[in-house]
Design an enzyme around this catalytic site. Structure first.
Site, PDB file in Angstrom:
ATOM      1  N   GLU A  92      53.159  69.349 -81.438  1.00 21.70           N
ATOM      2  CA  GLU A  92      52.083  70.117 -80.809  1.00 21.70           C
ATOM      3  C   GLU A  92      52.170  70.088 -79.279  1.00 21.70           C
ATOM      4  OE1 GLU A  92      48.577  70.091 -84.063  1.00 21.70           O
ATOM      5  OE2 GLU A  92      48.693  68.260 -82.908  1.00 21.70           O
ATOM      6  N   CYS A 105      50.114  69.901 -71.772  1.00 23.00           N
ATOM      7  CA  CYS A 105      50.327  68.559 -72.317  1.00 23.00           C
ATOM      8  C   CYS A 105      51.494  68.648 -73.304  1.00 23.00           C
ATOM      9  CB  CYS A 105      49.043  68.096 -72.994  1.00 23.00           C
ATOM     10  SG  CYS A 105      49.167  66.446 -73.683  1.00 23.00           S
ATOM     11  N   CYS A 112      55.453  59.052 -83.516  1.00 21.49           N
ATOM     12  CA  CYS A 112      55.640  57.987 -82.531  1.00 21.49           C
ATOM     13  C   CYS A 112      55.987  56.710 -83.282  1.00 21.49           C
ATOM     14  CB  CYS A 112      54.345  57.796 -81.724  1.00 21.49           C
ATOM     15  SG  CYS A 112      54.542  56.722 -80.283  1.00 21.49           S
ATOM     16  N   CYS A 116      49.606  52.500 -81.764  1.00 22.42           N
ATOM     17  CA  CYS A 116      48.355  52.163 -81.089  1.00 22.42           C
ATOM     18  C   CYS A 116      47.205  52.482 -82.038  1.00 22.42           C
ATOM     19  CB  CYS A 116      48.236  52.943 -79.790  1.00 22.42           C
ATOM     20  SG  CYS A 116      49.630  52.635 -78.688  1.00 22.42           S
ATOM     21  N   CYS A 119      45.032  55.795 -81.848  1.00 16.97           N
ATOM     22  CA  CYS A 119      45.732  57.064 -81.614  1.00 16.97           C
ATOM     23  C   CYS A 119      46.160  57.707 -82.931  1.00 16.97           C
ATOM     24  CB  CYS A 119      46.955  56.811 -80.741  1.00 16.97           C
ATOM     25  SG  CYS A 119      47.993  58.258 -80.528  1.00 16.97           S
ATOM     26  N   GLU A 168      56.247  58.649 -77.298  1.00 10.91           N
ATOM     27  CA  GLU A 168      56.378  57.796 -76.116  1.00 10.91           C
ATOM     28  C   GLU A 168      57.581  58.293 -75.305  1.00 10.91           C
ATOM     29  OE1 GLU A 168      54.937  55.226 -74.269  1.00 10.91           O
ATOM     30  OE2 GLU A 168      56.752  55.689 -73.146  1.00 10.91           O
ATOM     31  N   SER A 221      49.146  53.606 -69.842  1.00 13.32           N
ATOM     32  CA  SER A 221      48.065  53.435 -70.826  1.00 13.32           C
ATOM     33  C   SER A 221      47.712  51.960 -70.928  1.00 13.32           C
ATOM     34  CB  SER A 221      48.521  53.964 -72.185  1.00 13.32           C
ATOM     35  OG  SER A 221      48.746  55.350 -72.092  1.00 13.32           O
ATOM     36  N   LEU A 222      46.807  51.527 -70.078  1.00 20.02           N
ATOM     37  CA  LEU A 222      46.488  50.102 -70.017  1.00 20.02           C
ATOM     38  C   LEU A 222      45.513  49.708 -71.131  1.00 20.02           C
ATOM     39  CD1 LEU A 222      47.028  47.519 -68.386  1.00 20.02           C
ATOM     40  CD2 LEU A 222      45.049  48.095 -66.979  1.00 20.02           C
ATOM     41  N   CYS A 341      43.038  64.157 -76.124  1.00 17.34           N
ATOM     42  CA  CYS A 341      43.936  62.997 -76.053  1.00 17.34           C
ATOM     43  C   CYS A 341      43.900  62.200 -77.342  1.00 17.34           C
ATOM     44  CB  CYS A 341      43.482  62.025 -74.961  1.00 17.34           C
ATOM     45  SG  CYS A 341      43.472  62.706 -73.352  1.00 17.34           S
TER      46      CYS A 341
HETATM   47  N1  SAH Z   1      52.671  57.707 -75.638  1.00 17.41           N
HETATM   48  C1  SAH Z   1      52.226  57.872 -74.309  1.00 17.41           C
HETATM   49  C2  SAH Z   1      51.756  59.266 -74.002  1.00 17.41           C
HETATM   50  C3  SAH Z   1      50.909  59.985 -75.040  1.00 17.41           C
HETATM   51  S1  SAH Z   1      49.277  59.502 -75.328  1.00 17.41           S
HETATM   52  C4  SAH Z   1      51.144  56.885 -74.001  1.00 17.41           C
HETATM   53  O1  SAH Z   1      50.649  56.243 -74.917  1.00 17.41           O
HETATM   54  O2  SAH Z   1      50.829  56.730 -72.829  1.00 17.41           O
HETATM   55  C5  SAH Z   1      48.303  60.109 -73.941  1.00 17.41           C
HETATM   56  C6  SAH Z   1      47.065  59.250 -73.657  1.00 17.41           C
HETATM   57  O3  SAH Z   1      46.021  59.424 -74.655  1.00 17.41           O
HETATM   58  C7  SAH Z   1      47.384  57.769 -73.664  1.00 17.41           C
HETATM   59  O4  SAH Z   1      46.760  57.134 -72.583  1.00 17.41           O
HETATM   60  C8  SAH Z   1      46.769  57.331 -74.965  1.00 17.41           C
HETATM   61  O5  SAH Z   1      46.532  55.968 -74.976  1.00 17.41           O
HETATM   62  C9  SAH Z   1      45.526  58.161 -75.019  1.00 17.41           C
HETATM   63  N2  SAH Z   1      44.906  58.196 -76.341  1.00 17.41           N
HETATM   64  C10 SAH Z   1      45.492  58.005 -77.551  1.00 17.41           C
HETATM   65  N3  SAH Z   1      44.596  58.137 -78.542  1.00 17.41           N
HETATM   66  C11 SAH Z   1      43.420  58.436 -77.963  1.00 17.41           C
HETATM   67  C12 SAH Z   1      42.114  58.722 -78.481  1.00 17.41           C
HETATM   68  N4  SAH Z   1      41.872  58.749 -79.784  1.00 17.41           N
HETATM   69  N5  SAH Z   1      41.129  58.999 -77.606  1.00 17.41           N
HETATM   70  C13 SAH Z   1      41.375  59.017 -76.274  1.00 17.41           C
HETATM   71  N6  SAH Z   1      42.587  58.767 -75.732  1.00 17.41           N
HETATM   72  C14 SAH Z   1      43.590  58.467 -76.560  1.00 17.41           C
HETATM   73 FE1  SF4 Z   2      52.415  56.527 -79.383  1.00 14.24          FE
HETATM   74 FE2  SF4 Z   2      51.084  56.892 -77.066  1.00 14.24          FE
HETATM   75 FE3  SF4 Z   2      49.849  57.243 -79.445  1.00 14.24          FE
HETATM   76 FE4  SF4 Z   2      50.538  54.782 -78.638  1.00 14.24          FE
HETATM   77  S1  SF4 Z   2      49.044  56.164 -77.645  1.00 14.24           S
HETATM   78  S2  SF4 Z   2      50.841  55.651 -80.700  1.00 14.24           S
HETATM   79  S3  SF4 Z   2      52.470  55.193 -77.572  1.00 14.24           S
HETATM   80  S4  SF4 Z   2      51.527  58.449 -78.642  1.00 14.24           S
END
Ligand code: SAH
Ligand code: SF4
Length: 355
Positions: A92, A105, A112, A116, A119, A168, A221-222, A341
């Site tokens: 997507e 985006c 992935c 996380c 996510c 990622e 992504s802290l 996101c």
């Molecule tokens: N894999 C990379 C980039 C894609 S995710 C990463 O993790 O940084 C883009 C951003 O969306 C990241 O900061 C991720 O942590 C955040 N994210 C993932 N799931 C989310 C959710 N359910 N609600 C809000 N932000 C989320």
């Molecule tokens: Fe992958 Fe980023 Fe989602 Fe973590 S937040 S599962 S690294 S896409």
């Protein structure tokens, strides 16, 4: 023999392919201009290339984009495209319009490998990395949709890219790097590195190379300030804990007050959103030119986390802001079409070995 897709090849690769077919190297520049400045999809549009050469090109090559399998539009103007690639797999891409710009985006993988907990993409096991052609292709599709060929000067619908879609990016760095180099090329799509942000969940060993080779903005992504919490939310933390991650941010090439690191912090009710968390965050990032992007958690089917209350998010943001950091709260966009996101997930499945 399968024809080679010209999209996604570096200038050097393009040159090699042409020269091996007795097309002189100076045609690379012309071809590049047609592909990435004019966005043509057929060779017959390339009027400054003689017909016999065009014929030769179309005998060996194709100019191929991903196909839009499904397009959805949110009530807020956000669009989401499910793209299908030549092997049938899907990923997507999301376009987020704002007053003076539009952000695309972009996905780097189908699924992935990281998991996380908050996510949606993380629940889809990795199917494969995207090729550079498929990453550049996402940008080109968006340009097709908005009719932004030749590359416009001044205001653009697709003015910024965030590598924040599925996957990622630092686990597919070769292809991401090749694709972004094409996208930044001044004689083509010509998007400045200042308008590109790459988001990583913390692949520490690749961060320096990313800064050196690409010089794009970095978002990290802290999401948590203590290792015990981050170990659960972002399991990659067990490999590269917070101290190492912060150190890599501190030494990210080119970071200064004009080019800050963005720390992304998803607001999860009762998990990482206390005042003490906010203060610990300030302590961690002391001395790093940074801004903190607070992301209200976007729910998806079956998830157990909840988004922090708006008052909690503002209280957290205030603490960070009073310490001198920009702390914008990201407005969720496209939630109604699961385009916000962390909500992306395609139905692509890993092909069973037995199939
Ligand atoms: N894999 C990379 C980039 C894609 S995710 C990463 O993790 O940084 C883009 C951003 O969306 C990241 O900061 C991720 O942590 C955040 N994210 C993932 N799931 C989310 C959710 N359910 N609600 C809000 N932000 C989320
Ligand atoms: Fe992958 Fe980023 Fe989602 Fe973590 S937040 S599962 S690294 S896409």
């Amino acid at each position: 023999m399968n024809k080679i897709n010209l999209i996604g090849l570096s200038r050097d690769e393009l040159k090699e392919h042409l020269v091996s077919r007795d097309v002189p190297a100076y045609r690379v520049q012309q071809l590049w201009n047609w592909l990435y400045h004019h966005g043509v999809i057929t060779f017959d549009r390339m009027v400054n290339i003689p017909k016999p050469v065009r014929q030769l090109l179309s005998d060996s090559f194709v100019i191929e984009r991903p196909k839009i399998a499904t397009a959805q539009a949110s009530t807020d103007g956000t669009q989401k495209w499910l793209l299908q690639f030549s092997d049938g797999q899907e990923a997507e891409t999301v376009h987020i319009p704002e007053v003076d710009r539009g952000t695309l985006c972009v996905s780097s993988q189908i699924g992935c490998t990281l998991t996380c907990k908050f996510c949606h993409t993380g629940t889809q096991t990795l199917v494969r990395n995207l090729e550079s052609s498929e990453i550049v292709g996402q940008m080109m599709i968006a340009r097709d949709v908005f009719g932004e060929w030749p590359s416009p000067v001044g205001q653009r619908h697709v003015s910024n890219i965030v590598m924040m879609g599925m996957g990622e990016p630092l686990y597919n760095f070769e292809n991401v790097s090749k694709a972004l180099t094409i996208i930044m090329d001044h004689q083509g799509i010509s998007l400045s590195k200042r308008r590109i942000t790459l988001s990583t969940s913390g692949v520490v060993p690749m961060m320096e190379r990313c800064g050196e080779e690409l010089g794009v903005n970095l978002a990290v992504s802290l999401h948590a300030v203590r290792n015990d919490v981050r170990d659960v939310l972002v399991p990659l933390n067990k490999k590269y804990p917070i101290e190492q991650l912060i150190e890599a941010c501190r030494s990210y090439p080119g970071v200064n007050n004009a080019r800050r690191i963005t720390f992304e912090y998803v607001m999860l009710k009762g998990v990482n959103d206390s005042d003490a968390d906010a203060r610990e965050l300030l302590h961690l990032i002391r001395g790093i030119p940074a801004k903190i992007n607070l992301i209200p958690f976007n729910p998806w089917p079956g998830v157990s986390f909840e988004c922090s209350a708006p008052e909690r998010i503002s209280a957290f943001a205030d603490i960070v802001y009073r310490a001198g950091y920009a702390s914008p709260v990201r407005t969720p966009r496209g939630r109604d079409i699961l385009a916000a996101c962390g909500q992306l997930k395609s139905e692509s499945q890993r092909k069973r070995k037995s199939a």
